[in-house]
Every structure is written in structure tokens, then in C-alpha cells.
Write an enzyme that holds these catalytic residues in place. Structure first.
Site, PDB file in Angstrom:
ATOM      1  N   MET A   1     -14.166   0.116 -10.682  1.00 26.59           N
ATOM      2  CA  MET A   1     -13.166   1.125 -10.402  1.00 26.59           C
ATOM      3  C   MET A   1     -12.390   0.654  -9.207  1.00 26.59           C
ATOM      4  O   MET A   1     -12.822   0.839  -8.075  1.00 26.59           O
ATOM      5  CB  MET A   1     -13.839   2.472 -10.148  1.00 26.59           C
ATOM      6  CG  MET A   1     -14.556   2.948 -11.404  1.00 26.59           C
ATOM      7  SD  MET A   1     -15.481   4.450 -11.111  1.00 26.59           S
ATOM      8  CE  MET A   1     -16.538   3.940  -9.825  1.00 26.59           C
ATOM      9  N   GLY A   2     -11.280  -0.027  -9.413  1.00 29.15           N
ATOM     10  CA  GLY A   2     -10.425  -0.502  -8.330  1.00 29.15           C
ATOM     11  C   GLY A   2     -10.289   0.630  -7.348  1.00 29.15           C
ATOM     12  O   GLY A   2     -10.814   0.584  -6.263  1.00 29.15           O
ATOM     13  N   THR A   3      -9.638   1.653  -7.780  1.00 23.63           N
ATOM     14  CA  THR A   3      -9.756   2.973  -7.153  1.00 23.63           C
ATOM     15  C   THR A   3      -9.101   3.267  -5.837  1.00 23.63           C
ATOM     16  O   THR A   3      -9.003   2.422  -4.946  1.00 23.63           O
ATOM     17  CB  THR A   3     -11.255   3.316  -6.946  1.00 23.63           C
ATOM     18  OG1 THR A   3     -11.911   3.206  -8.189  1.00 23.63           O
ATOM     19  CG2 THR A   3     -11.438   4.712  -6.420  1.00 23.63           C
ATOM     20  N   THR A   4      -8.686   4.546  -5.785  1.00 21.99           N
ATOM     21  CA  THR A   4      -8.470   5.160  -4.486  1.00 21.99           C
ATOM     22  C   THR A   4      -9.218   6.485  -4.522  1.00 21.99           C
ATOM     23  O   THR A   4      -9.013   7.288  -5.428  1.00 21.99           O
ATOM     24  CB  THR A   4      -6.979   5.464  -4.264  1.00 21.99           C
ATOM     25  OG1 THR A   4      -6.240   4.298  -4.545  1.00 21.99           O
ATOM     26  CG2 THR A   4      -6.738   5.927  -2.842  1.00 21.99           C
TER      27      THR A   4
ATOM     28  N   GLY B   1      -7.550   0.953  -2.990  1.00 22.96           N
ATOM     29  CA  GLY B   1      -6.284   1.560  -2.595  1.00 22.96           C
ATOM     30  C   GLY B   1      -6.303   2.176  -1.212  1.00 22.96           C
ATOM     31  O   GLY B   1      -5.250   2.422  -0.617  1.00 22.96           O
TER      32      GLY B   1
END
Lengths: 226, 255
Positions: free
Chosen positions: A15-18, A147
Site C-alpha cells: 500500500m504505497g499510501t497516504t 505520500g
């Protein structure tokens, strides 16, 4: 630019995610994007990275999707037993401590950056950041995921204590939208979860509901609709 | 006085025909023959008191303590075999600090009592272990307010307003029942407990004794601690005076 290697089909889900959680006057608001990737392929563009641990405590997950799902499952199980034994709802601090314990004791196996947030009658709204090594830190607001790098300055400048629910929600959505704009591994929709004394409320912001920033083009008419 | 087990009392893993485990009952005898231990729950906290019998003049004052701190917010008073009691306290301490380590919060007193009771009971299940020859009175203050529990050698534990174990427990219980605990503060409770212990102490059968008092209340900031020296002296003096007055009265009656 080198061509995409075939590895993207079999790479682990990340989950690259922010992710973000903030305290406001009556409780907490958790927010997250919805992009799950395997390499550069977006495996899920509408995932839900905010997971329930108990009625009053939620967790934001970033890093390896599998790792964070398993950690959440274990903690939900422990908290369920704990609640039965205790005879009342578990506190946010306890939930955070259990997550920390798993994260720290298994640090060499896990890639999980998490934020535990919720409301209980003793400490009100609380946010606990549990980054990669298994540190536990209570903060008024906490961010995580790839992020979040783009948000540090903005959060430091724009966060204020005791915001109202609407102010705080706008703040969370704006932050995630800013991160999505700059981080390729974050995207999709913005999901929020608000937890306070009255209960839990889930929200969802997509497309034209998200604020636009420098040089971003407005969504305009959907070309697929005649 | 005591019933004879006749063959059913040789092992803690043997029931008698009428459903009793004699070894546990014998363990309770050890508690019954020890110095009196009293605990009361007042409106703002818990007071524990012990009649610490002094078997020899050579013992240093303040040694062989019977009241132990278990955690910041909890303490235990022990009756019966001292060494057995020490083990129980050690276990309680371990449970309390492990709970804090795992859950990030102080152990609720009810949970602590549960854990200790479970451990004491565990030691009544195996033929190669003997039951603990001591009972403990646990006093603590947590989010649910002050609480008082007693754990017996059988592993049974109840929550009490007032509890007494040891030699003078019958007389002590009678005296506790007369107190209006829900209206009493711990300051007053200290005087009451001291008075009770001096009252039940049998001058004829036992020689000297030392009074040990501890409390956990609003005044002590919800922390378990030995009663401050000045209050302890005040309580002792008041209790002694009350006892002397009582003796005088009894003396006059006899005449």
C-alpha cells in the site's frame, strides 16, 4: 525509462499510501487514500485502509497489505478477549500497545506502518503512531505511508488543536488530496472515519469532491457518459 | 474440634465421600492460627491492618513485614505461612507488571485478584504440589474506585467491604460489621482498624505484637503506601487507650 519487468504480476501487494489521523474537539478523524499496488500495477483502486479493531478504535494501515491485515486480525482477537475479561470497552491506549507489541517483537519480519486512533471515556480522542520499528508515540496528529513525506510541512503549519468536526474533516481530505497529487503510489478516493463519544461515521470523497491544487485540471464532463 | 479425614486427607487430589478436599481445609487451618489480618473499604479508599505477632525479642522492629506493595495502586496483607505468602505476593507483582507491559495500563484490581486466585487454585490441582498455607487480603484503587478482595488457600476469592482472617477473625468481623464504612474516610478507618486489632489481640496467649497499617486512598494519591508514621502513632495511641479503658471496665465488672 526501462520497460516494466514481468515482476509486477507477482510482486507482493503494497500500500504505497497516504494515511492520516487527527484529534479534533470531540474525538478523532482517520483518513486514507485507496490505492493498493503490486509493483506499478494498481491492484485495487478503491481499497479500504482504515480497519476496525473495536467499536471505538480504528487503525490506518500502510506498508505490506498482508502484514498489516494479519496484525490487525491478531489485535482484534486479543482486544475481543480483553474486552470480555475486563467487562468494559478497551481503551485506545491498550489497542495501540498491543499493535506496538506485535510490531516491535516481529520487527524483522514485518513491513507495517500503522496509526491507531479512537475514542474512549478516559482519554477522549487519541491518536497513536506506530511506524516501522515498533515505536509507540501518542500525538495530536500522525501521518504515514509514502505520500506522507509531502505533508510534513503542510501539517505542521495548518493543524490547530480543537477543530470542529467539519473543519477537521476538510483538513484531512485536503491533506490526503495534496499527497495524492504528488505521490504516484497514492491515489483513488479519500476515505475518512470519524470516532467520538456518539459513535462512528464513515465518509467517502471521490472525483470532483476532492480539492484541486496548483496546475491540476478539473474533472469536467465524463467522456464515457453520452 | 477438627473432623478426621481417615484416609481421604492424604492427598490434595483426593475427594472425601462428602465432597470435601481435606488438604485444602488443613491449609486453611494454617491461616486460622496466624496473627489477625483486617481489611476495610472506606468511602475514599482501603485500609489494611496486621497484628504481627513477635515470637522473639531479638527480632528487629519493622522486619518480617506482612503487608507488601504489589503495584503503585495495590497492596497485599498476608496471613498464614509467611514463606507461602511471599510466593503469592511475588506472583501478584509479576502479573501486575506484565499486564502493564503488555496492555500499557495499570492492571484493574479485579483482574489482579482473578489472576492471583487462579494461581493459588492451580496449586491445589496436582498431587506433587501442596496448597498454599496462606490467605491474602488485596486492597487497591483503580478506575472503578477502591476495592477489597480476599483470596483463600482454596483459590476462592470474593470482593468485600470488610474482611478478617487469622486468630481473631471472629471478633474482628463482629467489630467491622458495627462500623459505618460507607460514611468513613480512610483517616477514620485507620483508627478503627487499629482499635480492632488491639481489641482482638489476646494478651494471655500471645505476648508482643507489632501493628502494621497500610492504605490506598484519595489522600495517598491513590497509591498504596504504609500509613505515615505520625498517623500510625496516633492510631496506636488511640487504640491502646481504648483497650485500656475496656480492660478497666472488665476489671471493674469482675470485682
Amino acid at each position: 525509462m526501462e520497460p516494466m519487468a514481468g515482476g509486477w504480476m507477482s510482486a507482493a501487494h503494497s500500500m504505497g499510501t497516504t494515511i492520516l489521523a487527527v484529534e479534533y474537539d470531540e474525538g478523532v478523524i482517520l483518513g486514507a487514500d485507496s490505492r493498493t499496488t503490486t509493483g506499478v500495477y494498481v491492484a485495487n483502486r478503491a481499497s479500504d485502509k482504515i480497519t476496525q479493531l473495536t467499536d471505538n478504535v480504528y487503525i490506518c494501515r500502510s506498508g505490506s497489505a498482508a502484514d498489516t491485515q494479519v496484525v490487525s486480525d491478531y489485535v482484534r482477537y486479543f482486544l475481543n478477549q480483553h474486552t470480555i475479561q475486563l467487562g468494559k470497552e478497551a481503551t485506545v491506549k491498550t489497542a495501540a500497545n498491543l499493535v506496538k507489541e506485535l510490531a516491535y517483537q516481529n520487527k524483522s519480519f514485518l513491513q507495517a506502518g500503522m496509526i491507531v486512533a479512537g475514542w474512549d471515556k478516559y482519554d477522549g480522542g487519541s491518536v497513536y503512531g506506530i511506524p516501522l520499528g515498533g515505536t509507540l508515540l501518542r500525538l495530536p496528529f500522525s501521518s504515514g505511508g509514502s505520500g506522507s513525506s509531502y505533508l510534513y510541512g503542510f501539517l505542521d503549519q495548518a493543524w490547530r488543536p480543537n477543530m470542529s468536526k467539519d473543519e477537521a474533516e476538510r483538513f484531512v481530505v485536503k491533506s490526503i488530496a495534496l499527497a495524492i497529487a504528488r505521490d504516484g503510489a497514492s491515489g483513488g478516493v479519500v476515505r475518512t472515519v470519524t470516532v467520538n463519544a456518539h459513535g462512528v461515521e464513515r465518509n467517502f470523497f471521490a472525483g470532483d469532491k476532492l480539492p484541486l491544487f496548483h496546475e491540476e485540471i478539473s474533472p469536467g464532463r465524463n467522456p464515457l457518459l453520452a | 474440634m477438627s473432623s478426621i479425614g481417615t484416609g481421604y486427607d492424604l492427598s490434595v487430589t483426593t475427594f472425601s465421600p462428602d465432597g470435601r478436599v481435606f488438604q485444602i481445609e488443613y491449609a486453611t487451618k494454617a491461616v486460622d492460627n496466624s496473627g489477625t489480618v483486617v481489611g476495610i473499604k472506606c468511602k475514599d479508599g482501603v485500609v489494611l491492618g496486621v497484628e504481627k505477632l513477635i515470637p522473639s525479642k531479638m527480632l528487629l522492629e519493622g522486619s518480617n513485614r506482612r503487608i507488601h506493595a504489589v503495584h503503585k495502586h495495590a497492596g497485599m496483607a498476608v496471613a498464614g505461612l509467611a514463606a507461602d505468602g511471599r510466593q503469592i505476593v511475588a506472583r501478584a507483582r509479576s502479573e501486575a507488571s506484565q499486564y502493564l507491559s503488555f496492555y500499557g495500563e495499570d492492571i484493574p484490581i479485579k483482574e489482579l485478584c482473578d489472576r492471583v486466585a487462579r494461581y493459588v487454585h492451580l496449586c491445589t490441582l496436582y498431587w506433587w504440589l501442596r496448597p498454599f498455607g496462606s490467605a491474602t487480603i488485596l486492597g487497591g484503587y483503580d478506575r472503578d474506585g477502591p476495592q477489597l478482595y480476599m483470596i483463600e488457600p482454596s483459590g476462592v476469592a470474593y470482593r468485600y467491604f470488610g474482611a478478617a482472617i487469622g486468630k481473631g477473625r471472629q471478633a474482628a468481623k463482629t467489630a467491622i460489621e458495627k462500623l459505618k464504612l460507607s460514611e468513613m474516610t480512610c483517616r477514620e478507618g485507620i483508627l478503627a482498624v487499629a482499635k480492632i486489632i488491639y481489641e482482638v489481640h489476646d494478651e494471655a496467649k500471645d505476648k508482643a505484637f507489632e501493628l502494621e497499617l497500610s492504605w490506598v486512598c484519595d489522600e495517598s494519591n491513590k497509591q498504596h503506601q504504609r500509613v505515615p508514621a505520625d498517623l500510625l502513632e496516633e492510631a496506636k495511641a488511640a487504640a491502646k487507650a481504648a483497650k485500656d479503658a475496656l480492660d478497666e471496665d472488665e476489671g471493674m465488672d469482675a470485682d
